[in-house]
Motif scaffolding. Structure first.
Motif, PDB file in Angstrom:
ATOM      1  N   ALA A   1       0.809  -1.219   0.000  1.00 52.90           N
ATOM      2  CA  ALA A   1       0.000   0.000   0.000  1.00 52.90           C
ATOM      3  C   ALA A   1       0.844   1.273   0.000  1.00 52.90           C
ATOM      4  O   ALA A   1       0.327   2.357  -0.296  1.00 52.90           O
ATOM      5  CB  ALA A   1      -0.926  -0.004   1.213  1.00 52.90           C
ATOM      6  N   SER A   2       2.126   1.153   0.307  1.00 51.32           N
ATOM      7  CA  SER A   2       2.991   2.343   0.335  1.00 51.32           C
ATOM      8  C   SER A   2       3.381   2.831  -1.048  1.00 51.32           C
ATOM      9  O   SER A   2       3.819   3.973  -1.214  1.00 51.32           O
ATOM     10  CB  SER A   2       4.262   2.040   1.131  1.00 51.32           C
ATOM     11  N   VAL A   3       3.238   1.981  -2.060  1.00 57.55           N
ATOM     12  CA  VAL A   3       3.708   2.312  -3.409  1.00 57.55           C
ATOM     13  C   VAL A   3       2.756   3.306  -4.069  1.00 57.55           C
ATOM     14  O   VAL A   3       1.554   3.063  -4.161  1.00 57.55           O
ATOM     15  CB  VAL A   3       3.843   1.040  -4.268  1.00 57.55           C
ATOM     16  N   LYS A   4       3.304   4.412  -4.550  1.00 51.83           N
ATOM     17  CA  LYS A   4       2.509   5.459  -5.161  1.00 51.83           C
ATOM     18  C   LYS A   4       2.408   5.254  -6.674  1.00 51.83           C
ATOM     19  O   LYS A   4       3.342   4.797  -7.323  1.00 51.83           O
ATOM     20  CB  LYS A   4       3.126   6.833  -4.899  1.00 51.83           C
ATOM     21  N   ASP A   5       1.251   5.599  -7.217  1.00 48.38           N
ATOM     22  CA  ASP A   5       1.039   5.563  -8.663  1.00 48.38           C
ATOM     23  C   ASP A   5       1.588   6.848  -9.262  1.00 48.38           C
ATOM     24  O   ASP A   5       1.215   7.944  -8.840  1.00 48.38           O
ATOM     25  CB  ASP A   5      -0.455   5.432  -8.950  1.00 48.38           C
ATOM     26  N   ILE A   6       2.464   6.730 -10.252  1.00 51.70           N
ATOM     27  CA  ILE A   6       3.083   7.928 -10.830  1.00 51.70           C
ATOM     28  C   ILE A   6       2.614   8.180 -12.271  1.00 51.70           C
ATOM     29  O   ILE A   6       3.315   8.780 -13.072  1.00 51.70           O
ATOM     30  CB  ILE A   6       4.623   7.891 -10.726  1.00 51.70           C
ATOM     31  N   GLY A   7       1.392   7.734 -12.577  1.00 53.05           N
ATOM     32  CA  GLY A   7       0.835   7.971 -13.904  1.00 53.05           C
ATOM     33  C   GLY A   7       0.880   6.736 -14.764  1.00 53.05           C
ATOM     34  O   GLY A   7       1.136   5.630 -14.287  1.00 53.05           O
ATOM     35  N   THR A   8       0.623   6.905 -16.037  1.00 54.66           N
ATOM     36  CA  THR A   8       0.599   5.762 -16.941  1.00 54.66           C
ATOM     37  C   THR A   8       1.998   5.419 -17.413  1.00 54.66           C
ATOM     38  O   THR A   8       2.927   6.221 -17.315  1.00 54.66           O
ATOM     39  CB  THR A   8      -0.272   6.048 -18.172  1.00 54.66           C
ATOM     40  N   ARG A   9       2.128   4.228 -17.955  1.00 51.98           N
ATOM     41  CA  ARG A   9       3.424   3.829 -18.516  1.00 51.98           C
ATOM     42  C   ARG A   9       3.748   4.628 -19.765  1.00 51.98           C
ATOM     43  O   ARG A   9       4.914   4.851 -20.073  1.00 51.98           O
ATOM     44  CB  ARG A   9       3.408   2.327 -18.802  1.00 51.98           C
ATOM     45  N   GLN A  10       2.710   5.027 -20.503  1.00 49.31           N
ATOM     46  CA  GLN A  10       2.938   5.834 -21.697  1.00 49.31           C
ATOM     47  C   GLN A  10       3.271   7.294 -21.353  1.00 49.31           C
ATOM     48  O   GLN A  10       4.065   7.926 -22.029  1.00 49.31           O
ATOM     49  CB  GLN A  10       1.711   5.789 -22.615  1.00 49.31           C
ATOM     50  N   GLU A  11       2.639   7.813 -20.288  1.00 45.27           N
ATOM     51  CA  GLU A  11       2.843   9.206 -19.900  1.00 45.27           C
ATOM     52  C   GLU A  11       2.964   9.318 -18.382  1.00 45.27           C
ATOM     53  O   GLU A  11       2.041   9.782 -17.701  1.00 45.27           O
ATOM     54  CB  GLU A  11       1.696  10.082 -20.411  1.00 45.27           C
ATOM     55  N   PRO A  12       4.103   8.917 -17.833  1.00 38.61           N
ATOM     56  CA  PRO A  12       4.279   9.066 -16.383  1.00 38.61           C
ATOM     57  C   PRO A  12       4.331  10.544 -16.004  1.00 38.61           C
ATOM     58  O   PRO A  12       4.730  11.392 -16.803  1.00 38.61           O
ATOM     59  CB  PRO A  12       5.623   8.377 -16.123  1.00 38.61           C
ATOM     60  N   SER A  13       3.907  10.835 -14.787  1.00 41.33           N
ATOM     61  CA  SER A  13       3.881  12.214 -14.297  1.00 41.33           C
ATOM     62  C   SER A  13       5.226  12.590 -13.690  1.00 41.33           C
ATOM     63  O   SER A  13       5.611  12.045 -12.641  1.00 41.33           O
ATOM     64  CB  SER A  13       2.776  12.393 -13.260  1.00 41.33           C
ATOM     65  N   VAL A  14       5.921  13.513 -14.324  1.00 42.42           N
ATOM     66  CA  VAL A  14       7.206  13.968 -13.798  1.00 42.42           C
ATOM     67  C   VAL A  14       7.018  14.620 -12.433  1.00 42.42           C
ATOM     68  O   VAL A  14       7.833  14.440 -11.521  1.00 42.42           O
ATOM     69  CB  VAL A  14       7.877  14.933 -14.790  1.00 42.42           C
TER      70      VAL A  14
END
Length: 326
Positions: A98-111
């Motif tokens: 549960a600690s792992v954060k989502d950083i966007g899609t694989r095609q367009e990760p969020s910088v």
């Protein structure tokens, strides 16, 4: 040339793959682990670039699922992964907590999302390299090859060793590869004993666009083909495939080239969209294919990532052996 990213976009919601979760994963370490007195580490990545870290990385962001799996299988829980929900659908070899954060899609990760995590390492694949200048302002970046259809098994080993070196986990990497090699040797012996040595197989996934069904074949040189070849089977697909991923595309008519009655077809449909059992069920050409008539079509267990690390490869090998010997 087909790249994995292009292929996945082309299939919209479908072109990512998966299967079972029987393999145990090394217990992940907290993101804060690592010694401040550890010596600097230098790795050479897929760009040929030397990247030096002050100490083994412990707060890692992974932009592709194969590398995310490798990080977890080496005993480190990533701080961030692209498309966590998608990962959990398609990859079961190593599970993010549960600690792992989502950083966007694989095609367009969020910088911005990556920067907010303040990682000490970002791991990406060659397809993502346009992001490198932005990400290097945040943290050191290493680029994995991700696939090479001319030498995919060796490439897997090299990517794993590079990541393991950056994490200070080379011992764990050696154990992972040793475990995979043992699984392959055991599986090969079981298949030979059951009379299946040298038998032809085909691996595919598919998607539906309106009334049109497209089928993607994992040809010679694809990672899963390399795995199954090491089990003593032979990839029957002779159609054109790309040089990076070993993938080719056809339709149901194209499958008529597979005439050997011993051929067994394996496919993946982890997201619940099964074009083989549902979309082709009433197709006259499909029903007349030798492997369909003989009941030699096997859906892999959900959650085996066909572009993954050693644990996914181990799952895949185990599923293939089970399909032949059950």
């Amino acid at each position: 040339m087909i790249t994995l990213r292009t292929a996945l976009v082309a299939v919209a919601a479908v072109a990512v793959l998966g299967a079972c979760g029987t393999t145990e994963t090394a217990a992940p370490e907290p993101a804060s682990s690592g010694s401040s007195s550890a010596a600097p580490i230098t790795v050479t990545d897929a760009r040929g670039k030397q990247v030096t870290l002050d100490r083994p990385a412990s707060k890692v962001v992974a932009l592709e699922w194969g590398e995310a799996e490798m990080v977890m299988s080496l005993g480190v829980m990533p701080a961030g992964i692209a498309d966590v929900a998608g990962y959990k659908t398609w990859v079961t070899a190593a599970t993010p907590d549960a600690s792992v954060k989502d950083i966007g899609t694989r095609q367009e990760p969020s910088v911005d999302s990556i920067a907010a995590l303040q990682p000490d390492l970002v791991i990406m694949e060659s397809d993502d390299e346009t992001l490198v200048p932005q990400l290097e302002k945040i943290a050191p970046v290493i680029v994995a090859k991700g696939s090479d259809a001319s030498r995919n098994f060796d490439r897997l080993h090299e990517d794993l060793n590079m990541i393991a070196t950056a994490l200070g986990k080379t011992g764990e990497a050696a154990r992972l590869m040793s475990g995979l090699e043992a699984t392959l040797a055991d599986g090969k012996a079981k298949l030979a004993a059951a009379g299946f040595a040298g038998k032809p197989f085909v691996m595919a996934d598919g998607w539906k666009d309106g009334s049109k069904i497209s089928i993607r074949l994992f040809g010679k040189g694809s990672l899963v083909s390399e795995v199954v070849t090491r089990l003593g089977l032979v990839n029957a697909w002779e159609g054109e495939v790309d040089a990076e991923w070993g993938l080719g595309t056809t339709d149901v008519e194209g499958l008529t080239a597979l005439k050997d009655p011993d051929t067994r077809l394996f496919y993946n449909a982890s997201d619940g969209v099964d074009v083989f059992a549902d979309g082709l069920a009433s197709n006259a050409i499909w029903k007349k294919l030798p492997f369909v008539e003989k009941g030699q079509v096997s859906k892999l267990p959900d959650g085996i990532w066909t572009f993954g690390g050693p644990l996914s490869c181990k799952q895949y090998a185990e599923a293939i052996v089970q399909a032949y010997t059950a």
